[in-house]
Design a protein around this motif. Sequence first.
Motif, PDB file in Angstrom:
ATOM      1  N   ASP A 168      -9.443   4.889  -6.641  1.00 28.04           N
ATOM      2  CA  ASP A 168      -9.240   4.152  -7.883  1.00 28.04           C
ATOM      3  C   ASP A 168      -7.889   4.516  -8.497  1.00 28.04           C
ATOM      4  O   ASP A 168      -7.618   5.683  -8.807  1.00 28.04           O
ATOM      5  CB  ASP A 168     -10.367   4.500  -8.849  1.00 28.04           C
ATOM      6  N   ARG A 169      -7.037   3.516  -8.671  1.00 25.09           N
ATOM      7  CA  ARG A 169      -5.694   3.753  -9.197  1.00 25.09           C
ATOM      8  C   ARG A 169      -5.722   4.162 -10.667  1.00 25.09           C
ATOM      9  O   ARG A 169      -4.710   4.634 -11.195  1.00 25.09           O
ATOM     10  CB  ARG A 169      -4.838   2.497  -9.018  1.00 25.09           C
TER      11      ARG A 169
ATOM     12  N   ALA B 224      -9.432  -0.268  -3.367  1.00 27.29           N
ATOM     13  CA  ALA B 224      -9.470   1.136  -2.954  1.00 27.29           C
ATOM     14  C   ALA B 224     -10.335   1.282  -1.708  1.00 27.29           C
ATOM     15  O   ALA B 224     -11.431   0.711  -1.633  1.00 27.29           O
ATOM     16  CB  ALA B 224     -10.021   2.009  -4.077  1.00 27.29           C
TER      17      ALA B 224
ATOM     18  N   SER C  19      -2.600  -4.573  -4.546  1.00 25.80           N
ATOM     19  CA  SER C  19      -2.317  -3.150  -4.301  1.00 25.80           C
ATOM     20  C   SER C  19      -3.510  -2.528  -3.591  1.00 25.80           C
ATOM     21  O   SER C  19      -4.647  -2.655  -4.045  1.00 25.80           O
ATOM     22  CB  SER C  19      -2.089  -2.404  -5.619  1.00 25.80           C
TER      23      SER C  19
ATOM     24  N   ASN D 262       0.837  -1.213   0.000  1.00 24.69           N
ATOM     25  CA  ASN D 262       0.000   0.000   0.000  1.00 24.69           C
ATOM     26  C   ASN D 262       0.864   1.251   0.000  1.00 24.69           C
ATOM     27  O   ASN D 262       0.589   2.219   0.707  1.00 24.69           O
ATOM     28  CB  ASN D 262      -0.978   0.001   1.177  1.00 24.69           C
TER      29      ASN D 262
ATOM     30  N   ALA E  24      -6.074   9.116  -8.083  1.00 21.51           N
ATOM     31  CA  ALA E  24      -5.182   7.987  -7.801  1.00 21.51           C
ATOM     32  C   ALA E  24      -4.067   8.343  -6.825  1.00 21.51           C
ATOM     33  O   ALA E  24      -3.664   7.512  -6.006  1.00 21.51           O
ATOM     34  CB  ALA E  24      -4.581   7.469  -9.107  1.00 21.51           C
TER      35      ALA E  24
ATOM     36  N   LYS F 163       2.434   4.765  -1.436  1.00 13.27           N
ATOM     37  CA  LYS F 163       1.821   5.873  -2.145  1.00 13.27           C
ATOM     38  C   LYS F 163       1.826   5.580  -3.637  1.00 13.27           C
ATOM     39  O   LYS F 163       2.638   4.809  -4.136  1.00 13.27           O
ATOM     40  CB  LYS F 163       2.586   7.174  -1.863  1.00 13.27           C
ATOM     41  N   PHE F 164       0.922   6.203  -4.361  1.00 16.03           N
ATOM     42  CA  PHE F 164       0.773   5.924  -5.785  1.00 16.03           C
ATOM     43  C   PHE F 164       2.108   6.082  -6.505  1.00 16.03           C
ATOM     44  O   PHE F 164       2.758   7.125  -6.416  1.00 16.03           O
ATOM     45  CB  PHE F 164      -0.258   6.877  -6.394  1.00 16.03           C
TER      46      PHE F 164
ATOM     47  N   GLU G  34      -6.515  -5.018  -7.264  1.00 15.20           N
ATOM     48  CA  GLU G  34      -6.441  -3.611  -6.893  1.00 15.20           C
ATOM     49  C   GLU G  34      -7.639  -3.247  -6.026  1.00 15.20           C
ATOM     50  O   GLU G  34      -8.786  -3.429  -6.424  1.00 15.20           O
ATOM     51  CB  GLU G  34      -6.403  -2.734  -8.140  1.00 15.20           C
TER      52      GLU G  34
ATOM     53  N   SER H 134      -5.009   1.081  -2.148  1.00 18.27           N
ATOM     54  CA  SER H 134      -4.855   2.532  -2.225  1.00 18.27           C
ATOM     55  C   SER H 134      -6.099   3.194  -1.658  1.00 18.27           C
ATOM     56  O   SER H 134      -7.078   2.524  -1.300  1.00 18.27           O
ATOM     57  CB  SER H 134      -4.624   2.967  -3.676  1.00 18.27           C
TER      58      SER H 134
END
Length: 402
Positions: A133-134, A204, A128, A101, A139, A103-104, A202, A130
């Motif tokens: 939504d990546r 969120a 992943s 997790n 993101a 940072k982007f 992924e 986050s």
Amino acid sequence: MSNQNSSLPLAGVRVLDLSRVLAGPWCAMVLGDLGAEVIKVEHPQRGDDTRDWGLRVGPTATSYFNSANRNKHSVTIDLQTAEGQQIARDLARQSDVVIQNFKFGGAEKLGLGYEQLKQDHPGLIYCSISGYDRAGPEAARPGYDLVVQGEAGLMALNGEATQPPLKFGVAAVDLFTGMYSAQGVLAALYERQQTGKGRHIEMALFDCGLMITSYYGLEALIRGEDSLRYGNAHPSIVPYGVFNAEDGPLVITVGNNRQFERFCREVIERPDLADDDRFRTNLGRAENRAVLVPELDREIGRRQRRVLIERLTEAGIPCGEVLGLHEALTSRRAIDAGLVTTHVHPEAGSAQVLAPPYRIDGSRPPVRRAPPQLGEDTRDVLHSLLGLSDEQISRLKVEGVV
């Protein structure tokens, strides 16, 4: 590394936990509870952020950290160094699952992104986590449970109608995201048995926070506006909630019309309420709750909790005391279920750890390893998995890499 239990479903699965705080570590802990070998990577000096949150348990652990890190090994690696990044990549190649997790874009900068790792490990399952939504415009925004509770409408459905929005008592978004993440990983592990291919899961926080709104969320869409807030009462079922007996609160859940009739006649001895046309159906009781509930409050408030629970139980109406948290954790129910375990701690003497909630073939999976002290497994893991010698590991420690 000897914490494996061949009787558990995920025995033989190795998880590299590159995450910190709660959602990612919770996902990894769920997998560890089910038998996976989990290697948690932490900074050599600071460790996971949560080693500094909550109440201190020994020199490097806290109540917060311990809540999300049972059944794991702790390995300290400075991922800002080139050698540290290589060690992490080497561990990833020998793992079935990677959880991160950062940072982007952070994982990619370290050479630990999914597209980078899958080149040498096409069967890798990579999760992943986050805030948002990546693939969307937000993101790069950091994700925090409390922020998402506000943005996802969760705070707007908690508390009394006369009070401002209220957060959950625990970090519910983080916890649900961790559990949803574990579900995604488990599905990918199952698929890999047939295909041999990995997946990129992924997750969120915002997505999971919105899912928690559940039937409240759908009701708001139907209404075209926020649903009303009812505090400890139910939005649709009456009577269903927390009531105050003469000597303390209890939960009463009258789930259907037959139960309501028994409740009125056998529990509070008010047959007139059962015979009142306004209250014969649940829809009627919900529409007329402002008239009905004060009558129920008066009747319940002049009776002892023990008497009410006995009568409710005899009438087949689900009920229970409202306990304090410490009362619940030390209750006979929790003790008999084995939900709180005590482990030897090298500095604190002992540490209490909650047990996994599952029962598999009638038995609760054991807490195979208490939450680890910072870096306690570094030498063992680097030696057994990567074949590094004592001399090599000592050099890495001197240089601050591990």
